[in-house]
Design a protein around this motif. Structure first.
Motif, short mmCIF file in Angstrom:
data_model
loop_
_atom_site.label_atom_id
_atom_site.label_comp_id
_atom_site.label_asym_id
_atom_site.label_seq_id
_atom_site.Cartn_x
_atom_site.Cartn_y
_atom_site.Cartn_z
N ASP A 25 2.14 7.90 5.61
CA ASP A 25 2.36 6.56 6.13
C ASP A 25 3.29 5.85 5.16
O ASP A 25 3.06 5.88 3.94
N THR A 27 4.14 2.49 5.20
CA THR A 27 3.91 1.06 5.04
C THR A 27 3.30 0.75 3.67
O THR A 27 2.29 1.36 3.30
N ARG A 29 0.83 -0.60 1.24
CA ARG A 29 -0.55 -0.99 1.51
C ARG A 29 -1.34 -1.19 0.21
O ARG A 29 -1.06 -0.57 -0.81
N THR A 62 -6.17 3.77 7.57
CA THR A 62 -5.20 2.69 7.46
C THR A 62 -5.53 1.61 8.48
O THR A 62 -6.19 1.86 9.49
N ARG A 64 -5.55 -3.08 8.98
CA ARG A 64 -5.29 -4.41 8.42
C ARG A 64 -6.62 -5.08 8.10
O ARG A 64 -7.55 -5.07 8.91
N ARG A 68 -3.75 -8.22 6.07
CA ARG A 68 -2.92 -7.48 5.12
C ARG A 68 -3.06 -5.98 5.37
O ARG A 68 -4.15 -5.49 5.67
N PRO A 69 -1.96 -5.21 5.22
CA PRO A 69 -2.03 -3.76 5.42
C PRO A 69 -2.81 -3.09 4.29
O PRO A 69 -2.56 -3.35 3.10
N SER A 96 0.59 -0.18 -2.97
CA SER A 96 1.14 -1.28 -3.77
C SER A 96 0.21 -1.67 -4.91
O SER A 96 0.66 -2.10 -5.97
#
Length: 300
Positions: A25, A27, A29, A62, A64, A68-69, A96
């Protein structure tokens, strides 16, 4: 021609694990980690738009949380599991920051069951040596090179981190990210924490969130009053568990911001009666999850 076909098939088979090991993935996160299943339900229930991935038996979810992801997963109990699964998440997802949510044993006598501790540094209280015993007591050996005051034959010390061609870095404390600690301190006063599980199953005090201080981790479940007192004195720790320092270690090496929220399910042997983890595990898990949800919602 037949030989060429066989060679191509062999090369594709050889390359398959490398392809499978890529990102699942893209994105960015926040990774929200818990150790084992009882700590997970409140976090899963707060996560929308879920998608599931399984890698080597580890389930990653995964979705939200508070808009927030995030990617949620269970580290598994104890240090090796926690390090392995955290690195797996960093390799498979665009992480992140890392946020740990779970329960722990209280060490600081000023804290009680249900309180949530957000330590600013984590160390490993059983990384070190078991010393040999001589006529005058336990004999300091060649390892660890720098020691924390011991508990009998147990001498704790720093871990060594590789630095390429340079001498290894010796480090005992792995810090939580200062910016994340600021967010935690900002949201902490407003988070309502549970005092009761059901009528007649209540704590004698109202739980609170404590931001700051130290935490320690090791590959043992501590339920011993004397060792608890040693940990409080030798490490000035507020809390201990079996995973967080390993996650902090992996985050430090990967230069990924990290923070942990640990709610006290028991007092690591300091309870007046029997260990209370089976009584207050759910309450502690839900208190930790409540603070984590507020924290994630406050992230930029």
């Amino acid at each position: 021609m037949r030989l060429l076909t066989v060679l191509i098939a062999a090369l594709l088979a050889f390359a398959a694990p490398a392809a499978a090991a890529g990102r699942l993935d893209a994105t960015p996160r926040t990774a929200v980690v818990s150790a084992y299943a009882p700590e997970w339900p409140a976090l899963l229930a707060a996560t929308t738009d879920q998608a599931r991935y399984t890698v080597n038996g580890v389930v990653f979810v995964t979705g939200r949380m508070e808009g927030r992801p995030v990617v949620l997963f269970l580290s598994g109990v104890s240090m090796v599991n926690a390090a392995m699964t955290t690195q797996m998440a960093l390799d498979r997802f665009a992480v992140s920051r890392i946020v740990f949510s779970g329960v722990a044993g209280g060490v600081d006598p000023a804290l009680g069951v249900g309180d949530v501790v957000v330590a600013d540094a984590w160390g490993q209280h059983l990384e070190g040596a078991f010393l040999r015993e001589g006529p005058q007591g336990f004999v300091p050996g060649p390892w660890p090179p720098e020691r924390v005051a011991g508990f009998g034959m147990i001498a704790a010390g720093p871990v060594e981190l590789p630095r390429g061609d340079q001498p290894p870095e010796r480090r005992f404390w792995f810090p939580a990210d200062p910016a994340l600690l600021q967010v935690a301190a900002w949201i902490a006063p407003a988070v309502p924490l549970k005092r009761c599980l059901a009528p007649g199953r209540c704590l004698s005090h109202q739980p609170k969130v404590v931001v700051g201080g130290r935490g320690v981790s090791g590959p043992v479940f501590v339920d011993n009053k004397a060792y608890r007192e040693h940990v409080a004195a030798a490490f000035q720790a507020k809390v201990l568990d079996m995973e967080t320092a390993a996650v902090a270690h992996v985050a430090y090496v990967n230069r990924t911001p990290f923070i942990a929220f640990r709610s006290l399910s028991d007092l690591a042997g300091g309870d007046e009666g029997a260990n209370q983890i089976e009584t207050f595990l759910t309450l502690a898990s839900e208190n930790s999850a409540a603070v984590v949800r507020a924290f994630v919602g406050a992230l930029p």
